[in-house]
Design a protein around this motif. Structure first.
Motif, PDB file in Angstrom:
ATOM      1  N   ARG A   1      39.140  43.167  30.590  1.00 51.12           N
ATOM      2  CA  ARG A   1      39.574  44.530  30.915  1.00 51.12           C
ATOM      3  C   ARG A   1      39.323  45.493  29.759  1.00 51.12           C
ATOM      4  O   ARG A   1      38.821  46.604  29.959  1.00 51.12           O
ATOM      5  CB  ARG A   1      41.062  44.531  31.284  1.00 51.12           C
TER       6      ARG A   1
ATOM      7  N   GLU B   1      41.430  37.585  30.986  1.00 47.55           N
ATOM      8  CA  GLU B   1      41.401  38.820  31.781  1.00 47.55           C
ATOM      9  C   GLU B   1      41.689  40.044  30.903  1.00 47.55           C
ATOM     10  O   GLU B   1      41.070  41.099  31.073  1.00 47.55           O
ATOM     11  CB  GLU B   1      42.380  38.760  32.960  1.00 47.55           C
ATOM     12  N   THR B   2      42.597  39.895  29.962  1.00 53.14           N
ATOM     13  CA  THR B   2      42.890  40.994  29.032  1.00 53.14           C
ATOM     14  C   THR B   2      41.634  41.381  28.245  1.00 53.14           C
ATOM     15  O   THR B   2      41.294  42.571  28.126  1.00 53.14           O
ATOM     16  CB  THR B   2      44.030  40.586  28.076  1.00 53.14           C
TER      17      THR B   2
ATOM     18  N   ARG C   1      45.218  34.642  31.434  1.00 54.22           N
ATOM     19  CA  ARG C   1      45.698  35.970  31.055  1.00 54.22           C
ATOM     20  C   ARG C   1      44.952  36.517  29.841  1.00 54.22           C
ATOM     21  O   ARG C   1      44.596  37.696  29.804  1.00 54.22           O
ATOM     22  CB  ARG C   1      47.198  35.921  30.759  1.00 54.22           C
TER      23      ARG C   1
ATOM     24  N   GLU D   1      45.268  38.738  37.647  1.00 54.22           N
ATOM     25  CA  GLU D   1      46.487  38.605  36.855  1.00 54.22           C
ATOM     26  C   GLU D   1      47.243  39.903  36.610  1.00 54.22           C
ATOM     27  O   GLU D   1      48.430  39.871  36.295  1.00 54.22           O
ATOM     28  CB  GLU D   1      46.148  37.974  35.496  1.00 54.22           C
ATOM     29  N   PHE D   2      46.541  41.048  36.687  1.00 53.52           N
ATOM     30  CA  PHE D   2      47.174  42.318  36.332  1.00 53.52           C
ATOM     31  C   PHE D   2      46.921  43.342  37.436  1.00 53.52           C
ATOM     32  O   PHE D   2      46.028  43.152  38.254  1.00 53.52           O
ATOM     33  CB  PHE D   2      46.628  42.818  34.984  1.00 53.52           C
TER      34      PHE D   2
ATOM     35  N   ARG E   1      43.108  48.710  38.477  1.00 53.02           N
ATOM     36  CA  ARG E   1      42.813  49.999  37.870  1.00 53.02           C
ATOM     37  C   ARG E   1      41.822  50.680  38.808  1.00 53.02           C
ATOM     38  O   ARG E   1      40.684  50.222  38.951  1.00 53.02           O
ATOM     39  CB  ARG E   1      42.199  49.743  36.489  1.00 53.02           C
TER      40      ARG E   1
END
Lengths: 259, 259
Positions: free
Chosen positions: A58, A54-55, A51, A74-75, A78
């Motif tokens: 992004r 990936e944050t 996580r 994970e999210f 977009r």
């Protein structure tokens, strides 16, 4: 997209690899807590590292290319405002990661629509970065190529987990395994990196998701390898992959899988 | 043997690890030629590196401890004139080695009769050296310990190749695999090193030869782990091994394997 543009984007993909390493490598002891994403069913580990990485990826993409789409494991997606989008899998091989095994990777791909233009397979624990685009592939900046293997009897075969193959798929794999020179298990996307670098000749897998496979395609093809589905088609979208060092080997594997 | 003597021998084992690295690491690209020891039957790779490393190790042992026996995978046994002997496997995981995968190891054990006193699992590509003796184990000199795992449902299970298990053995493994938290494949002796370091909890294998297993025992037991056979016995000589982070886990695995 012209040569300079794609080179800039490949450099950016590599910078994303560095960003992800900062988040993953410090947590890669094999002992960190694991969240069970499946809610108590089948074991599906997601780590803090996944996580956090990936944050970070992004944020970097949003800052530099706000018009690009982002699809990660994970999210939520977009959507792009143009044709380009990024496919992210911060830790492919979470099973290896939580078992303290070194061949987990970070997968990053740039897509034009659904077609991957740039693929990055980064193996932080091994300090190996595989990058493929524009018909070439490199390992830490040095060009790589697939092996000369053209026959199954000579082939080093790999699959991550034979138990992921069921029914007639498993039967097909068994035929392949018996005919191949040797078979190795357990390496997820890293096996495709080694195929691109010439030390594995053939990979057969099923059930891969887009984030698991987008980055593999430019690396394997850039190194001169073949990657397609179990039926001999160019289309990898179904997640049923056969990757090979040559067309001869790919065709032989497809024939045996479907015998 | 007193503390100082065994410490000297452990230092010597580590020096042997350095010697072996010189021979193996320079050849570890995954692309070197392979000799088929089986004479055309089943694939049984032996590399130049394997032979070169074993030769270097034998010479060093003969020079320093001429009374010690030597038993290696590649050359005939040298019988001891006293009670001590060395067990050598210059490259465990030759399949990984020839596929350019990083978890092959060098295994070195000092035996008192048939009992291993010192075990060394050296992973050159990862720069990780696991050493076990006198009830302790270290990774690159730092003490390590097994995980706290006591239940199969929480366990990270490993085996090198499920196809090496046949008949009722395979059935037993399937029951274990379904009950475990996650299962990883493909790591040969390196899996035992990771069990000792706490990131794998359970290993089940069959068909190991003395050179494959002697070094594992002091490392696993030195880290607080359990290693025995499939029937719950302390005896590893048959090459049917269950290694676990705790007695509870070992007993549960043995019960399920024999259910």
């Amino acid at each position: 997209m012209d040569d300079a543009e794609i080179r800039d984007l490949a450099d950016f993909a590599s910078a994303l690899g560095d960003l992800a390493r900062r988040e993953t490598l410090t947590r890669a002891g094999g002992g960190e807590p694991v969240i069970d994403k499946s809610g108590g069913g089948a074991f599906d580990p997601v780590t803090e590292a996944d996580r956090a990485a990936e944050t970070a990826l992004r944020r970097a993409i949003e800052a530099r290319y706000p018009e690009h789409g982002i699809s990660g494991e994970e999210f939520p997606d977009r959507p792009p405002t143009g044709r380009y989008g990024w496919s992210l899998d911060p830790i492919d091989g979470t099973g290896s990661f939580i078992c303290g095994l070194p061949t987990w990777t970070t997968l990053i791909a740039l897509l034009d629509g659904a077609a991957p233009l740039i693929g990055l397979i980064d193996a932080p624990r091994l300090d190996e970065r595989y990058l493929g685009y524009a018909g070439q592939a490199t390992l830490n900046g040095t060009p790589i190529a697939v092996s000369f293997c053209r026959a199954l009897a000579e082939a080093r075969l790999s699959t991550t987990d034979p138990y992921l193959l069921e029914g007639t798929d498993r039967d097909g794999f068994e035929r392949l395994r018996r005919a191949a020179r040797t078979t190795r298990y357990g390496h997820d996307a890293y096996a495709y990196a080694r195929l691109a670098a010439g030390s594995i000749d053939l990979i057969v897998e099923a059930g891969l998701k887009p984030h698991d496979l987008n980055a593999l395609i430019p690396v394997v093809r850039g190194a001169g390898g073949v990657i397609g589905d179990w039926l001999g088609n160019d289309d990898c979208a179904g997640g049923r992959l056969v990757a090979a060092a040559s067309w001869e080997l790919y065709d032989e594997a497809v024939a045996i899988l479907n015998a």
